[in-house]
Design an enzyme around this catalytic site. Sequence first.
Site, mmCIF file in Angstrom:
data_model
loop_
_atom_site.group_PDB
_atom_site.id
_atom_site.type_symbol
_atom_site.label_atom_id
_atom_site.label_comp_id
_atom_site.label_asym_id
_atom_site.label_seq_id
_atom_site.Cartn_x
_atom_site.Cartn_y
_atom_site.Cartn_z
ATOM 1 N N HIS A 1 -2.252 7.182 7.489
ATOM 2 C CA HIS A 1 -1.320 8.127 6.853
ATOM 3 C C HIS A 1 -2.020 9.440 6.498
ATOM 4 C CE1 HIS A 1 2.521 6.132 6.406
ATOM 5 N NE2 HIS A 1 1.964 5.049 5.896
ATOM 6 N N GLY B 1 0.826 -1.198 0.000
ATOM 7 C CA GLY B 1 0.000 0.000 0.000
ATOM 8 C C GLY B 1 0.857 1.241 0.000
ATOM 9 N N HIS C 1 -3.999 0.946 7.867
ATOM 10 C CA HIS C 1 -2.634 1.489 7.877
ATOM 11 C C HIS C 1 -2.536 2.698 6.940
ATOM 12 C CE1 HIS C 1 1.904 1.027 7.872
ATOM 13 N NE2 HIS C 1 1.703 1.816 6.827
ATOM 14 N N GLU C 2 -3.070 2.537 5.734
ATOM 15 C CA GLU C 2 -2.988 3.623 4.746
ATOM 16 C C GLU C 2 -3.870 4.805 5.156
ATOM 17 O OE1 GLU C 2 -0.612 3.523 2.815
ATOM 18 O OE2 GLU C 2 -0.201 1.384 3.029
ATOM 19 N N CYS D 1 6.306 -0.276 6.812
ATOM 20 C CA CYS D 1 5.894 0.928 6.095
ATOM 21 C C CYS D 1 7.029 1.360 5.171
ATOM 22 C CB CYS D 1 5.585 2.032 7.104
ATOM 23 S SG CYS D 1 5.021 3.565 6.363
ATOM 24 N N LEU D 2 6.693 1.687 3.927
ATOM 25 C CA LEU D 2 7.728 2.119 2.974
ATOM 26 C C LEU D 2 8.439 3.378 3.458
ATOM 27 C CD1 LEU D 2 6.045 1.554 -0.530
ATOM 28 C CD2 LEU D 2 7.789 0.150 0.569
ATOM 29 N N GLN E 1 2.983 9.944 1.583
ATOM 30 C CA GLN E 1 4.274 9.247 1.510
ATOM 31 C C GLN E 1 5.098 9.648 0.293
ATOM 32 O OE1 GLN E 1 2.378 5.196 2.271
ATOM 33 N NE2 GLN E 1 4.374 4.998 3.239
HETATM 34 ZN ZN ZN Z 1 2.874 3.213 5.783
#
Ligand code: ZN
Length: 175
Positions: free
Chosen positions: A144, A45, A140-141, A98-99, A50
């Site tokens: 953000h 995701g 999770h997304e 997480c990226l 991000q």
């Molecule tokens: Zn993340």
Amino acid sequence: MPLPLVYYGNPTLRKISSPVKEITEEIRKFVDQLIETVLQHDGSGLAAPQVGRLLRIFIIRYSGDDKEGWPILGKPEVFINPEILVHSKEEIVLPEGCLSIPGLRGDVTRPLTLTVKAMNLEGKVFTEEVTGWRARVIMHENDHLNGVLYIDRLPRNVRKEVDPILHKIKKHYKI
Ligand code: ZN
């Protein structure tokens, strides 16, 4: 073209994103770039903040669980102006990464099931009840978009343990 990622320590990750007012050509192009970015990094995701853009858009990739119960990455799906309507009292612990926080993973407790309402790229509003990994990626997304990171949801003692790693990541990616 994929977009550069924003990493832990960048203040953009802590800000509240704004709703998308209209799906313009520019938004479509941006969504394409978000998709290219999540594919490039092999992520499950990716949310707009991000890549430094404070818009309520995220992408998820989930196409079911494998035999061991782990998520299988699927075709990217777009959620615009998502809202989590209800979530179950029942919770589940699942590992998250997480990226924007490379090299770290942590077990996070969240609701098992939820109902999400969002718009797709065609401007169509849809409502979906989701559970397990799919619900997890969406939560999770969605976090953000509200400036929340999964590390904020780690138990206090675990967070204390990972703080030195977070500090290193912050230092490493400092712009
Ligand atoms: Zn993340």
